[in-house]
Write an enzyme that holds these catalytic residues in place. Structure first.
Site, short mmCIF file in Angstrom:
data_model
loop_
_atom_site.label_atom_id
_atom_site.label_comp_id
_atom_site.label_asym_id
_atom_site.label_seq_id
_atom_site.Cartn_x
_atom_site.Cartn_y
_atom_site.Cartn_z
CG ASN A 233 -0.03 -0.39 2.61
OD1 ASN A 233 0.44 -0.86 3.04
ND2 ASN A 233 -1.25 0.70 3.41
CB ILE A 234 2.27 3.57 -1.99
CG1 ILE A 234 2.38 2.59 -2.87
CG2 ILE A 234 2.64 4.74 -2.42
CD1 ILE A 234 2.61 2.21 -4.38
CB CYS B 74 -5.75 -1.49 -1.31
SG CYS B 74 -6.22 -0.47 -0.35
CD GLU C 73 -5.80 -5.67 -1.03
OE1 GLU C 73 -5.06 -4.86 -0.89
OE2 GLU C 73 -6.84 -6.20 -0.15
CB CYS D 197 -11.08 -1.83 0.91
SG CYS D 197 -10.40 -1.20 -0.96
CB CYS E 276 -9.00 -3.74 -3.13
SG CYS E 276 -7.63 -2.89 -3.02
N1 THU Z 1 -5.24 -1.62 2.29
C1 THU Z 1 -4.64 -2.20 2.26
O1 THU Z 1 -3.48 -1.71 1.26
N2 THU Z 1 -5.29 -3.27 1.72
C2 THU Z 1 -7.09 -3.77 1.96
O2 THU Z 1 -7.09 -4.85 1.75
C3 THU Z 1 -6.96 -2.35 2.89
C4 THU Z 1 -6.74 -1.94 3.39
C5 THU Z 1 -3.97 0.02 3.42
C6 THU Z 1 -4.93 0.93 2.22
C7 THU Z 1 -3.94 2.13 3.50
O3 THU Z 1 -3.00 2.55 2.98
C8 THU Z 1 -4.38 1.63 4.70
O4 THU Z 1 -4.49 0.11 4.62
C9 THU Z 1 -4.96 1.62 5.29
O5 THU Z 1 -6.19 1.67 5.46
#
Ligand code: THU
Length: 130
Positions: free
Chosen positions: A42-43, A53, A55, A86, A89
């Site tokens: 995630n960035i 995210c 994914e 989420c 995604c």
């Molecule tokens: N996030 C993801 O990368 N994948 C998920 O399945 C849920 C949430 C990240 C988004 C954000 O950078 C952090 O988690 C908190 O929501």
């Protein structure tokens, strides 16, 4: 590649995540039909809503490299529970990866496996555009 190794790759992918604001590290490892693995973390940016995210990072990397067929995606979070994709995604997985295995990985390397249609039933798809 087996799902234990795919889960380990997702855990590895967490290291390159940039969760500057949430501090919530997520890693993803996307397995193609011919056993290539694309990693993503995630960035986050200072304009919070531009976050991507883990994914979607992995999926867009793979798609932009020409990949079209996938078997599974592993998603690793840093919590006791399982970090489930989420809603955004889920739509991207459904549209771009199809019916694959979704391997959730918690901080103890335990896994839970779902299918795309289990986490996004009654999905909107390109069929609805016709
Ligand atoms: N996030 C993801 O990368 N994948 C998920 O399945 C849920 C949430 C990240 C988004 C954000 O950078 C952090 O988690 C908190 O929501």
């Amino acid at each position: 590649m087996n799902y234990k190794d795919l889960a380990a790759s997702a855990i590895e992918a967490k290291k390159n995540a940039v969760p500057t604001y949430s501090k919530f590290h997520v890693g993803a490892a996307l397995l193609t039909e011919d056993n290539k693995v694309y990693l993503g973390g995630n960035i986050e940016t200072s304009s919070y809503s531009l976050t991507i995210c883990a994914e979607r990072t992995a999926i867009f990397k793979a798609i932009s490299e020409g990949e079209r067929k996938f078997k599974a995606i592993a998603i690793a979070g840093d919590t006791d529970g399982f970090c489930s994709p989420c809603g955004a995604c889920r739509q991207v997985i459904s549209d771009l990866c199809g019916e694959i295995d979704i391997v959730l990985v918690n901080k103890n390397s335990e896994t839970k496996i779902y299918k795309t249609s289990e986490i996004l039933p009654h999905a909107f798809s390109d069929d609805d555009l016709k």
